[in-house]
Motif scaffolding. Structure first.
Motif, PDB file in Angstrom:
ATOM      1  N   ILE A   1     -25.242  -2.291  37.417  1.00 50.14           N
ATOM      2  CA  ILE A   1     -25.881  -1.056  36.226  1.00 50.14           C
ATOM      3  C   ILE A   1     -26.971  -1.642  35.410  1.00 50.14           C
ATOM      4  N   GLY A   2     -25.931  -2.692  34.476  1.00 43.64           N
ATOM      5  CA  GLY A   2     -26.977  -3.194  33.417  1.00 43.64           C
ATOM      6  C   GLY A   2     -28.760  -3.969  33.938  1.00 43.64           C
ATOM      7  N   ARG A   3     -27.648  -4.586  35.812  1.00 43.09           N
ATOM      8  CA  ARG A   3     -29.099  -6.145  36.359  1.00 43.09           C
ATOM      9  C   ARG A   3     -30.270  -4.496  36.819  1.00 43.09           C
ATOM     10  N   ASN A   4     -29.716  -3.137  37.134  1.00 39.71           N
ATOM     11  CA  ASN A   4     -31.288  -2.896  37.131  1.00 39.71           C
ATOM     12  C   ASN A   4     -31.024  -1.450  36.632  1.00 39.71           C
ATOM     13  N   LEU A   5     -30.748  -1.750  35.076  1.00 43.18           N
ATOM     14  CA  LEU A   5     -31.074  -0.719  34.221  1.00 43.18           C
ATOM     15  C   LEU A   5     -30.842   1.249  34.899  1.00 43.18           C
ATOM     16  N   THR A   6     -29.730   1.255  35.955  1.00 45.17           N
ATOM     17  CA  THR A   6     -29.828   2.284  36.842  1.00 45.17           C
ATOM     18  C   THR A   6     -29.642   2.945  35.423  1.00 45.17           C
ATOM     19  N   PRO A   7     -30.011   4.304  35.248  1.00 42.65           N
ATOM     20  CA  PRO A   7     -29.700   5.509  34.492  1.00 42.65           C
ATOM     21  C   PRO A   7     -28.342   6.512  35.321  1.00 42.65           C
ATOM     22  N   SER A   8     -27.326   6.023  34.643  1.00 42.35           N
ATOM     23  CA  SER A   8     -26.132   7.331  35.438  1.00 42.35           C
ATOM     24  C   SER A   8     -24.827   7.447  34.310  1.00 42.35           C
ATOM     25  N   PRO A   9     -24.113   8.302  34.523  1.00 40.05           N
ATOM     26  CA  PRO A   9     -23.023   9.040  33.763  1.00 40.05           C
ATOM     27  C   PRO A   9     -21.662   7.799  34.297  1.00 40.05           C
ATOM     28  N   PHE A  10     -21.881   7.433  35.116  1.00 39.92           N
ATOM     29  CA  PHE A  10     -20.523   5.990  35.653  1.00 39.92           C
ATOM     30  C   PHE A  10     -19.385   5.411  33.623  1.00 39.92           C
ATOM     31  N   LEU A  11     -20.454   5.051  33.295  1.00 40.41           N
ATOM     32  CA  LEU A  11     -19.793   4.337  32.127  1.00 40.41           C
ATOM     33  C   LEU A  11     -18.825   5.798  30.877  1.00 40.41           C
ATOM     34  N   VAL A  12     -19.455   5.860  30.827  1.00 42.09           N
ATOM     35  CA  VAL A  12     -18.545   7.035  30.292  1.00 42.09           C
ATOM     36  C   VAL A  12     -18.007   8.071  30.718  1.00 42.09           C
ATOM     37  N   SER A  13     -18.991   8.964  31.761  1.00 35.03           N
ATOM     38  CA  SER A  13     -17.702   9.781  32.519  1.00 35.03           C
ATOM     39  C   SER A  13     -16.479   9.056  33.757  1.00 35.03           C
ATOM     40  N   ALA A  14     -17.000   7.907  33.792  1.00 32.36           N
ATOM     41  CA  ALA A  14     -15.823   7.631  35.160  1.00 32.36           C
ATOM     42  C   ALA A  14     -14.812   6.173  34.988  1.00 32.36           C
ATOM     43  N   VAL A  15     -15.662   5.811  33.306  1.00 30.56           N
ATOM     44  CA  VAL A  15     -14.532   4.757  32.230  1.00 30.56           C
ATOM     45  C   VAL A  15     -14.173   5.115  31.204  1.00 30.56           C
ATOM     46  N   ALA A  16     -14.856   5.155  30.599  1.00 32.77           N
ATOM     47  CA  ALA A  16     -14.030   5.412  29.187  1.00 32.77           C
ATOM     48  C   ALA A  16     -12.719   7.097  29.414  1.00 32.77           C
ATOM     49  N   PHE A  17     -13.801   7.897  29.219  1.00 32.88           N
ATOM     50  CA  PHE A  17     -13.414   9.033  29.830  1.00 32.88           C
ATOM     51  C   PHE A  17     -12.207   9.621  30.948  1.00 32.88           C
ATOM     52  N   VAL A  18     -12.219   8.571  31.873  1.00 34.29           N
ATOM     53  CA  VAL A  18     -11.303   8.705  32.767  1.00 34.29           C
ATOM     54  C   VAL A  18      -9.991   8.072  32.117  1.00 34.29           C
ATOM     55  N   GLU A  19      -9.922   7.223  30.971  1.00 32.66           N
ATOM     56  CA  GLU A  19      -8.520   6.336  30.389  1.00 32.66           C
ATOM     57  C   GLU A  19      -8.479   7.131  29.861  1.00 32.66           C
ATOM     58  N   ALA A  20      -8.883   7.780  29.019  1.00 32.67           N
ATOM     59  CA  ALA A  20      -8.349   8.740  27.968  1.00 32.67           C
ATOM     60  C   ALA A  20      -7.683  10.234  28.350  1.00 32.67           C
ATOM     61  N   LEU A  21      -7.518  10.118  29.420  1.00 34.71           N
ATOM     62  CA  LEU A  21      -7.215  11.396  30.206  1.00 34.71           C
ATOM     63  C   LEU A  21      -6.293  11.259  30.973  1.00 34.71           C
ATOM     64  N   LYS A  22      -5.429   9.580  30.939  1.00 35.63           N
ATOM     65  CA  LYS A  22      -4.345   9.143  32.095  1.00 35.63           C
ATOM     66  C   LYS A  22      -2.895   9.565  30.995  1.00 35.63           C
ATOM     67  N   GLY A  23      -2.710  10.131  31.538  1.00 35.34           N
ATOM     68  CA  GLY A  23      -0.908  10.549  31.306  1.00 35.34           C
ATOM     69  C   GLY A  23      -1.069  12.085  31.116  1.00 35.34           C
ATOM     70  N   SER A  24      -2.041  12.307  30.700  1.00 34.17           N
ATOM     71  CA  SER A  24      -2.388  13.584  30.071  1.00 34.17           C
ATOM     72  C   SER A  24      -2.590  14.648  31.837  1.00 34.17           C
ATOM     73  N   THR A  25      -1.952  16.163  31.551  1.00 35.42           N
ATOM     74  CA  THR A  25      -2.027  16.794  32.212  1.00 35.42           C
ATOM     75  C   THR A  25      -3.582  17.560  32.686  1.00 35.42           C
ATOM     76  N   ALA A  26      -4.109  17.361  31.859  1.00 32.66           N
ATOM     77  CA  ALA A  26      -6.282  17.394  32.198  1.00 32.66           C
ATOM     78  C   ALA A  26      -6.272  17.058  32.612  1.00 32.66           C
ATOM     79  N   ARG A  27      -6.015  15.703  33.657  1.00 33.86           N
ATOM     80  CA  ARG A  27      -6.571  14.993  34.750  1.00 33.86           C
ATOM     81  C   ARG A  27      -6.753  15.843  35.996  1.00 33.86           C
ATOM     82  N   GLU A  28      -6.038  16.136  36.108  1.00 33.78           N
ATOM     83  CA  GLU A  28      -5.426  17.848  37.405  1.00 33.78           C
ATOM     84  C   GLU A  28      -7.066  18.712  37.268  1.00 33.78           C
ATOM     85  N   ARG A  29      -7.293  17.934  36.236  1.00 35.59           N
ATOM     86  CA  ARG A  29      -8.523  19.807  35.837  1.00 35.59           C
ATOM     87  C   ARG A  29      -9.876  18.971  35.811  1.00 35.59           C
ATOM     88  N   TRP A  30      -9.898  18.041  35.766  1.00 38.50           N
ATOM     89  CA  TRP A  30     -11.083  17.163  35.521  1.00 38.50           C
ATOM     90  C   TRP A  30     -11.963  16.076  36.610  1.00 38.50           C
TER      91      TRP A  30
END
Length: 371
Positions: free
Chosen positions: A81-110
């Motif tokens: 993504i960095g190599r191509n400057l590809t704009p996407s929500p991957f870093l925040v949505s699929a990495v940081a946010f996903v990590e925050a929800l691990k072990g939480s029942t909220a993961r079933e929602r999101w």
């Protein structure tokens, strides 16, 4: 653990590299959405393609519908993504946010929406001009069976597009995290175009009511969860910075082989060769530090947090050197919009600030070591 990719990881890298080079290319994504004045700053169609390839579920357990892989694999995608400057929500949505929800029942929602490429998530942590997660002042007061949120957040990447925002606020019990849905009453969202043409947001919470189910983890127990999410984001940002720096170096070296002055290719001048060699070594060190941080996170090592700061600081310094050398060695044309090298410099500046710059992490590491 050896600092190289396994056979399966190398296959993922090949897939991600070819996909980003074709579908995530600068002309096709960054320039396209920037020139259209897109209010999201990225293409939702590409986000769906990420989902079809399984990228969005890399950090999500197989039991929850994901691939059950780790930070090394997420970093492989982020470097491309960095190599191509590809704009996407991957870093925040699929990495940081996903990590925050691990072990939480909220993961079933999101999680299902993220896996499918239908959901965008954001993190609302910072309140001042710099990343200071230890200085959060926003308040969440008990109200009925839930909470009332009041305060401001800024530098919320993808905050204007987010279906859900993870908000850090102080309660009487301590720091608590809340999942606030898009369109919540009392939430004002001001989209802001960042230096690299991505869209951030300033959020104002005026008595925003959320119920108890919005709490991620336990009331007062948000610090540990936030640290986990930020470390995932920092390591991911380091990987993306390595991609930004590597592409900048490759572009610059290619230019040195083509541009002539005084009847010679400028790449034949020894002074420029020395600078290119120095840059290469700095980027390789940054890549190694980032891979080590990813491996330690995947192992659950107590040494992971320190290495994450090393990786984010080193990748930030190396990428900054790469884009600065790139613009300078390109000469005056490096400052024009016609050449992509200037776009890499802008992305470097935003990524360096995101989740803490090199100075923040140098200070954090020094404090951890007792200085």
């Amino acid at each position: 653990m050896p600092l190289y990719l396994t056979e399966d990881q190398a296959m993922l890298q090949e897939t991600a590299r070819s996909f980003m080079a074709e579908e995530g290319a600068i002309a096709k994504q960054l320039r396209h959405w920037r020139d259209k004045g897109c209010s999201d700053g990225f293409g939702h169609g590409l986000w769906k393609q990420f989902a079809e390839l399984g990228f969005n579920g890399i950090l999500i357990d197989e039991a929850d519908g994901g691939l059950g892989l780790g930070h090394v694999e997420a970093g492989i995608v982020l470097e491309e993504i960095g190599r191509n400057l590809t704009p996407s929500p991957f870093l925040v949505s699929a990495v940081a946010f996903v990590e925050a929800l691990k072990g939480s029942t909220a993961r079933e929602r999101w999680y299902p929406g993220i896996i499918a490429g239908d959901t965008i998530a954001a993190l609302a942590v910072d309140e001042g001009p710099k990343h200071r997660p230890d200085a959060i002042e926003m308040r969440a007061e008990r109200s009925g069976n839930g909470f009332s949120l009041t305060g401001r957040k800024q530098f919320v990447v993808q905050g204007a597009s987010a279906d859900v925002t993870l908000v850090a606020a102080q309660t009487d019990e301590g720091l608590t995290l809340f999942a606030v849905e898009k369109g919540a009453s009392g939430l004002d969202v001001e989209g802001v175009r960042l230096a690299d043409s991505t869209i951030g947001a300033r959020l104002t919470f005026a008595d925003v009511q959320v119920d108890a189910d919005a709490v991620i983890g336990e009331v007062g127990g948000g610090a540990e969860i936030l640290d986990r999410a930020l470390n995932a984001g920092r390591t991911g940002a380091a990987a993306e910075l390595v991609g930004v720096g590597s592409a900048s170096m490759e572009m610059t070296v290619d230019y040195l082989k083509q541009r002539k002055q005084f009847g010679k290719y400028i790449g034949e001048f020894q002074a420029l060769q020395f600078r290119a060699a120095h840059l290469y070594s700095e980027l390789e060190i940054a890549r190694a530090a980032t891979l080590k941080a990813q491996q330690l996170l995947d192992e659950g090592s107590p040494d992971a947090e320190a290495m994450v700061s090393v990786a984010k600081a080193k990748a930030g310094r190396a990428s900054q050197l790469a884009v600065q050398e790139g613009v300078q060695m390109h000469g005056g044309i490096g400052m024009t919009d016609e050449y992509d090298i200037g776009l890499y410099m802008k992305r470097d500046r935003v990524l360096n600030e995101l989740f803490g710059d090199a100075n923040y992490h140098a200070d954090k590491l020094a404090r951890m070591k007792g200085y």
